[in-house]
Design a protein around this motif. Structure first.
Motif, PDB file in Angstrom:
ATOM      1  N   MET A  58      -4.622  -0.779   1.026  1.00 17.69           N
ATOM      2  CA  MET A  58      -3.963   0.049   2.211  1.00 17.69           C
ATOM      3  C   MET A  58      -3.450  -1.834   2.656  1.00 17.69           C
ATOM      4  N   LEU A  59      -1.923  -0.679   2.939  1.00 19.06           N
ATOM      5  CA  LEU A  59      -1.016  -2.049   3.015  1.00 19.06           C
ATOM      6  C   LEU A  59      -0.191  -2.005   4.512  1.00 19.06           C
ATOM      7  N   ARG A  60      -0.073  -2.968   5.228  1.00 15.62           N
ATOM      8  CA  ARG A  60       1.407  -2.567   5.967  1.00 15.62           C
ATOM      9  C   ARG A  60       2.341  -3.597   5.975  1.00 15.62           C
ATOM     10  N   HIS A  61       2.962  -2.583   6.516  1.00 17.24           N
ATOM     11  CA  HIS A  61       4.810  -3.732   5.762  1.00 17.24           C
ATOM     12  C   HIS A  61       5.476  -3.724   7.106  1.00 17.24           C
ATOM     13  N   THR A  62       6.507  -4.144   7.719  1.00 14.58           N
ATOM     14  CA  THR A  62       7.485  -4.771   8.250  1.00 14.58           C
ATOM     15  C   THR A  62       8.286  -5.094   7.870  1.00 14.58           C
ATOM     16  N   LEU A  63       9.488  -5.066   7.415  1.00 16.67           N
ATOM     17  CA  LEU A  63      10.821  -5.360   7.161  1.00 16.67           C
ATOM     18  C   LEU A  63      10.423  -5.977   5.191  1.00 16.67           C
ATOM     19  N   ASP A  64      10.292  -7.547   5.283  1.00 21.56           N
ATOM     20  CA  ASP A  64      10.613  -8.280   4.517  1.00 21.56           C
ATOM     21  C   ASP A  64       8.908  -8.711   4.115  1.00 21.56           C
ATOM     22  N   GLU A  65       8.169  -8.122   4.380  1.00 22.55           N
ATOM     23  CA  GLU A  65       6.854  -8.960   5.099  1.00 22.55           C
ATOM     24  C   GLU A  65       5.607  -7.708   4.804  1.00 22.55           C
ATOM     25  N   ALA A  66       4.907  -8.237   4.151  1.00 21.15           N
ATOM     26  CA  ALA A  66       3.653  -6.867   4.881  1.00 21.15           C
ATOM     27  C   ALA A  66       2.014  -7.401   4.392  1.00 21.15           C
ATOM     28  N   GLU A  67       0.764  -7.061   4.717  1.00 20.24           N
ATOM     29  CA  GLU A  67       0.163  -7.484   4.807  1.00 20.24           C
ATOM     30  C   GLU A  67      -1.325  -6.442   3.919  1.00 20.24           C
ATOM     31  N   ASN A  93       3.944  -4.407  -7.333  1.00 20.04           N
ATOM     32  CA  ASN A  93       6.035  -3.750  -7.737  1.00 20.04           C
ATOM     33  C   ASN A  93       5.665  -2.997  -6.868  1.00 20.04           C
ATOM     34  N   GLY A  94       4.842  -1.861  -6.147  1.00 15.71           N
ATOM     35  CA  GLY A  94       5.608  -0.971  -5.328  1.00 15.71           C
ATOM     36  C   GLY A  94       6.807  -0.747  -4.037  1.00 15.71           C
ATOM     37  N   ALA A  95       5.341  -1.726  -3.087  1.00 14.79           N
ATOM     38  CA  ALA A  95       5.681  -3.189  -2.051  1.00 14.79           C
ATOM     39  C   ALA A  95       7.374  -4.027  -2.327  1.00 14.79           C
ATOM     40  N   ASP A 109       9.773  -0.574  -4.168  1.00 18.97           N
ATOM     41  CA  ASP A 109      10.450   0.130  -2.837  1.00 18.97           C
ATOM     42  C   ASP A 109      10.262  -0.033  -1.493  1.00 18.97           C
ATOM     43  N   LEU A 110       9.825  -1.170  -1.370  1.00 18.54           N
ATOM     44  CA  LEU A 110       9.586  -1.516   0.021  1.00 18.54           C
ATOM     45  C   LEU A 110      10.773  -2.885   0.422  1.00 18.54           C
ATOM     46  N   GLY A 111      10.987  -3.198  -0.482  1.00 20.83           N
ATOM     47  CA  GLY A 111      11.775  -4.736  -0.860  1.00 20.83           C
ATOM     48  C   GLY A 111      11.116  -6.004   0.329  1.00 20.83           C
ATOM     49  N   VAL A 112       9.837  -5.864  -0.103  1.00 21.20           N
ATOM     50  CA  VAL A 112       9.265  -6.459   0.705  1.00 21.20           C
ATOM     51  C   VAL A 112       9.019  -8.467  -0.347  1.00 21.20           C
TER      52      VAL A 112
END
Length: 151
Positions: A57-66, A91-93, A96-99
Motif C-alpha cells: 500500500m502506497l500513499r503519494h502526493t506530488l513527487d513523493e510517496a510513502e 516503477n509504477g510510482a 505513472d505518478l512522477g514520484v
C-alpha cells in the motif's frame, strides 16, 4: 500477477495483513477501506494462480510517496515475491505518478525487510524511537528515483 485494488478488496488485504503481522500491528478491513478511500492511496496485490499472496500500500502526493505497508504471507516468503512487488510498485510510482522519492518506516527488529529495502536502494534517513506497539524502533528510509530497484 500484480494488480491495483481498491476499498472493495479491504477484507482480502486485512486477511493478508493478519497472516503477516503480530496482533498489535494488524490493520482491520475497516482501516484498510478508510485508507484506500483517501486521495493518493493505492494498493497493489500480488496473486499466484488467483491466490492472493501479498500486497503493498502506497500513499503519494506530488513527487513523493510513502510505503504504508508491504506484506507477503509466510508460506510464500523467500521466493522473491516481496522484491517483485516492491520493484513493480516503484516503477509504477516513478513512471505513472512522477514520484521522485519514496519513504517508509521499518522495524529495526525486521532484518529481512531491512535487507530487502537496502538492496532496493533505500537509504537511512533517521530513527523513530519506540515507534511500534512492541516498543521497537523504526528506521526511516528513503528511495530516490534512480537509486536502485525500480530506478
Amino acid at each position: 500477477m500484480t494488480e491495483k485494488v481498491g476499498a472493495t478488496h479491504a477484507g482480502v488485504l486485512a486477511a493478508l495483513h493478519e497472516q503477516c503481522f503480530a496482533p498489535a500491528d494488524r490493520w482491520s478491513a475497516a482501516a484498510m477501506a478508510e485508507l484506500l478511500a483517501q486521495p493518493g492511496v493505492e494498493a497493489t496485490i500480488l496473486c499466484e494462480t488467483a491466490q492472493p499472496l501479498g500486497f503493498l500500500m502506497l500513499r503519494h502526493t506530488l513527487d513523493e510517496a510513502e510505503i504504508l505497508t508491504l506484506c507477503v504471507v509466510p508460506d510464500a516468503r523467500r521466493r522473491g515475491l516481496a522484491r517483485h512487488l516492491l520493484t513493480h510498485v516503484l516503477n509504477g510510482a516513478r513512471c505513472d505518478l512522477g514520484v521522485e522519492t519514496v519513504f517508509l518506516e521499518v522495524s529495526v527488529s525486521n532484518p529481512a525487510a531491512t535487507h530487502l529495502y537496502a538492496s532496493a536502494g533505500f537509504t537511512r534517513q533517521g530513527l523513530r524511537k519506540t515507534y511500534y506497539p512492541d516498543g521497537s524502533d523504526a528506521l526511516v528510509l528513503a528511495w530516490t528515483c534512480g537509486s536502485g530497484a525500480g530506478g
